[in-house]
Scaffold this motif. Structure first.
Motif, PDB file in Angstrom:
ATOM      1  N   LEU A 102       0.829  -1.208   0.000  1.00 34.02           N
ATOM      2  CA  LEU A 102       0.000   0.000   0.000  1.00 34.02           C
ATOM      3  C   LEU A 102       0.863   1.258   0.000  1.00 34.02           C
ATOM      4  O   LEU A 102       0.566   2.238  -0.695  1.00 34.02           O
ATOM      5  CB  LEU A 102      -0.931   0.000   1.217  1.00 34.02           C
ATOM      6  CG  LEU A 102      -2.029  -1.072   1.216  1.00 34.02           C
ATOM      7  CD1 LEU A 102      -2.748  -1.106   2.569  1.00 34.02           C
ATOM      8  CD2 LEU A 102      -3.026  -0.829   0.098  1.00 34.02           C
ATOM      9  N   VAL A 103       1.935   1.230   0.760  1.00 35.34           N
ATOM     10  CA  VAL A 103       2.835   2.388   0.813  1.00 35.34           C
ATOM     11  C   VAL A 103       3.488   2.636  -0.546  1.00 35.34           C
ATOM     12  O   VAL A 103       3.706   3.791  -0.945  1.00 35.34           O
ATOM     13  CB  VAL A 103       3.889   2.191   1.922  1.00 35.34           C
ATOM     14  CG1 VAL A 103       4.968   3.265   1.855  1.00 35.34           C
ATOM     15  CG2 VAL A 103       3.224   2.202   3.298  1.00 35.34           C
TER      16      VAL A 103
ATOM     17  N   PRO B 166      -7.836  -6.585  -3.072  1.00 35.27           N
ATOM     18  CA  PRO B 166      -6.953  -5.430  -2.903  1.00 35.27           C
ATOM     19  C   PRO B 166      -7.046  -4.411  -4.029  1.00 35.27           C
ATOM     20  O   PRO B 166      -7.021  -3.204  -3.785  1.00 35.27           O
ATOM     21  CB  PRO B 166      -5.566  -6.070  -2.834  1.00 35.27           C
ATOM     22  CG  PRO B 166      -5.812  -7.421  -2.256  1.00 35.27           C
ATOM     23  CD  PRO B 166      -7.128  -7.862  -2.825  1.00 35.27           C
ATOM     24  N   ARG B 167      -7.161  -4.917  -5.259  1.00 39.13           N
ATOM     25  CA  ARG B 167      -7.231  -4.006  -6.400  1.00 39.13           C
ATOM     26  C   ARG B 167      -8.464  -3.098  -6.304  1.00 39.13           C
ATOM     27  O   ARG B 167      -8.384  -1.883  -6.534  1.00 39.13           O
ATOM     28  CB  ARG B 167      -7.270  -4.832  -7.681  1.00 39.13           C
ATOM     29  CG  ARG B 167      -7.325  -4.054  -8.980  1.00 39.13           C
ATOM     30  CD  ARG B 167      -7.035  -5.010 -10.140  1.00 39.13           C
ATOM     31  NE  ARG B 167      -7.335  -4.425 -11.425  1.00 39.13           N
ATOM     32  CZ  ARG B 167      -8.472  -4.603 -12.085  1.00 39.13           C
ATOM     33  NH1 ARG B 167      -9.417  -5.364 -11.554  1.00 39.13           N
ATOM     34  NH2 ARG B 167      -8.663  -4.043 -13.261  1.00 39.13           N
TER      35      ARG B 167
ATOM     36  N   ILE C 285      -1.531   0.341  -9.042  1.00 38.38           N
ATOM     37  CA  ILE C 285      -2.156  -0.683  -8.198  1.00 38.38           C
ATOM     38  C   ILE C 285      -1.973  -2.061  -8.819  1.00 38.38           C
ATOM     39  O   ILE C 285      -1.602  -3.034  -8.133  1.00 38.38           O
ATOM     40  CB  ILE C 285      -3.656  -0.370  -8.010  1.00 38.38           C
ATOM     41  CG1 ILE C 285      -3.838   0.893  -7.185  1.00 38.38           C
ATOM     42  CG2 ILE C 285      -4.376  -1.549  -7.346  1.00 38.38           C
ATOM     43  CD1 ILE C 285      -5.259   1.434  -7.185  1.00 38.38           C
ATOM     44  N   ASP C 286      -2.204  -2.157 -10.129  1.00 35.51           N
ATOM     45  CA  ASP C 286      -2.051  -3.447 -10.816  1.00 35.51           C
ATOM     46  C   ASP C 286      -0.610  -3.944 -10.734  1.00 35.51           C
ATOM     47  O   ASP C 286      -0.362  -5.145 -10.586  1.00 35.51           O
ATOM     48  CB  ASP C 286      -2.463  -3.320 -12.279  1.00 35.51           C
ATOM     49  CG  ASP C 286      -3.969  -3.099 -12.440  1.00 35.51           C
ATOM     50  OD1 ASP C 286      -4.703  -3.297 -11.440  1.00 35.51           O
ATOM     51  OD2 ASP C 286      -4.396  -2.708 -13.537  1.00 35.51           O
TER      52      ASP C 286
ATOM     53  N   ALA D 111      -2.948  -7.583 -11.756  1.00 36.17           N
ATOM     54  CA  ALA D 111      -4.207  -7.191 -12.391  1.00 36.17           C
ATOM     55  C   ALA D 111      -5.397  -7.988 -11.883  1.00 36.17           C
ATOM     56  O   ALA D 111      -6.538  -7.559 -11.986  1.00 36.17           O
ATOM     57  CB  ALA D 111      -4.083  -7.350 -13.919  1.00 36.17           C
ATOM     58  N   ASP D 112      -5.123  -9.161 -11.303  1.00 32.66           N
ATOM     59  CA  ASP D 112      -6.233  -9.969 -10.779  1.00 32.66           C
ATOM     60  C   ASP D 112      -6.602  -9.566  -9.366  1.00 32.66           C
ATOM     61  O   ASP D 112      -7.548 -10.089  -8.771  1.00 32.66           O
ATOM     62  CB  ASP D 112      -5.875 -11.461 -10.807  1.00 32.66           C
ATOM     63  CG  ASP D 112      -4.639 -11.789  -9.963  1.00 32.66           C
ATOM     64  OD1 ASP D 112      -3.994 -10.838  -9.450  1.00 32.66           O
ATOM     65  OD2 ASP D 112      -4.335 -12.978  -9.820  1.00 32.66           O
ATOM     66  N   GLY D 113      -5.831  -8.604  -8.814  1.00 34.37           N
ATOM     67  CA  GLY D 113      -6.159  -8.102  -7.474  1.00 34.37           C
ATOM     68  C   GLY D 113      -5.684  -8.979  -6.359  1.00 34.37           C
ATOM     69  O   GLY D 113      -6.019  -8.779  -5.203  1.00 34.37           O
ATOM     70  N   ALA D 114      -4.836  -9.967  -6.664  1.00 30.26           N
ATOM     71  CA  ALA D 114      -4.378 -10.894  -5.630  1.00 30.26           C
ATOM     72  C   ALA D 114      -3.382 -10.215  -4.700  1.00 30.26           C
ATOM     73  O   ALA D 114      -2.723  -9.265  -5.080  1.00 30.26           O
ATOM     74  CB  ALA D 114      -3.742 -12.097  -6.268  1.00 30.26           C
TER      75      ALA D 114
END
Length: 271
Positions: free
Chosen positions: A199-200, A236-237, A262-263, A268-271
């Motif tokens: 996140l940072v 998360p994504r 973010i991706d 890209a799958d948000g894992a």
């Protein structure tokens, strides 16, 4: 007399000292110096004031300043009731009477003709004139005035007068370094530290865009929001889009840039 117990911070707020701000504030408190805290949005200014009020065992009265706030909103006014009129102290007057820390948050949002009422409390007089009531309130020995604002939003229309600034000792706040900021997010939310580190990294990308399409970068507060959403099993994504990007910009290009960041961090799958 107002019971000051209602304004006491009952539980220790989590605050991660970054430099010597605790010791510096303590010294200012010992001398009852008024304190100005400057720093960007969501970097911990208000949390720090809450922490110091708890540490000192002093009541805290917070005022969120705005452009419609009048001097009467701070000092008090007469109200009509069934028996005629009665005087109601404002938050500044209450703090001065009971020996509280009065915290004026984002003081530059208030009009300059409103903020001048604090001047007699910030020098050797330590008094508050209640002109409408014909009373001169002598501040309690433990009274302290604290103000905060974001220098990034300064303009000719929104800034403090030098005659106000030079009544305060000042502390400058900024976002924590990446390691400390990750520690703060993990401690505040219970999220795994490796997630906090990710996140940072996203925040760093946004902060580098400040002045290049963004007025303000992603705050530590928003990182905490994202972590809390992720803790609720939000991908998360999606959590990062909701908490970190969409609140701070409506510019399609900036939004896409941050979505890509973010991706890159979470996949890209948000894992």
């Amino acid at each position: 007399m107002t019971d000051h117990a209602q304004y006491l911070i009952q539980q220790e707020p989590f605050y991660q000292p970054l430099h010597q701000e605790v010791e510096l504030y303590q010294a200012a408190w010992d001398e009852r110096l008024p304190v100005m805290i400057k720093g960007p949005t969501g970097c911990g200014k208000s949390r720090f004031v809450e922490y110091m009020a708890w540490k000192l065992g002093r009541p805290l009265i917070t005022v969120a300043c705005n452009e419609d706030m009048t001097a009467s909103d701070l000092v008090g006014r007469y109200l009509l009731d069934a028996d005629g009129t009665r005087w109601l102290d404002g938050p500044l007057t209450t703090a001065a009477r009971i020996g509280a820390i009065c915290y004026l948050d984002e003081i530059v949002e208030a009009r300059q003709d409103t903020t001048v009422v604090i001047h007699p409390l910030t020098d050797h007089r330590r008094t508050l004139p209640l002109d409408k009531k014909g009373e001169q309130v002598a501040a309690h020995a433990d009274f302290q005035l604290v103000i905060s604002y974001n220098p990034g939003y300064q303009s000719l229309m929104k800034d403090l007068k030098q005659s106000t600034k030079q009544r305060f000792a000042a502390l400058h706040f900024d976002y924590a370094d990446p390691d400390h900021e990750a520690d703060i997010i993990a401690r505040e939310t219970g999220t795994p530290r490796d997630q906090a580190v990710r996140l940072v990294k996203i925040a760093a990308t946004a902060r580098n865009l400040k002045g290049h399409g963004l007025d303000e970068g992603i705050s530590t507060r928003l990182l905490v929001y994202a972590a809390r959403l992720i803790n609720r099993d939000i991908a998360p994504r999606l959590a990062c889009r909701m908490a970190l990007v969409d609140p701070i910009t409506d510019d399609a290009e900036i939004r896409d840039t941050l979505y890509h960041a973010i991706d890159a961090v979470f996949g890209a799958d948000g894992a």
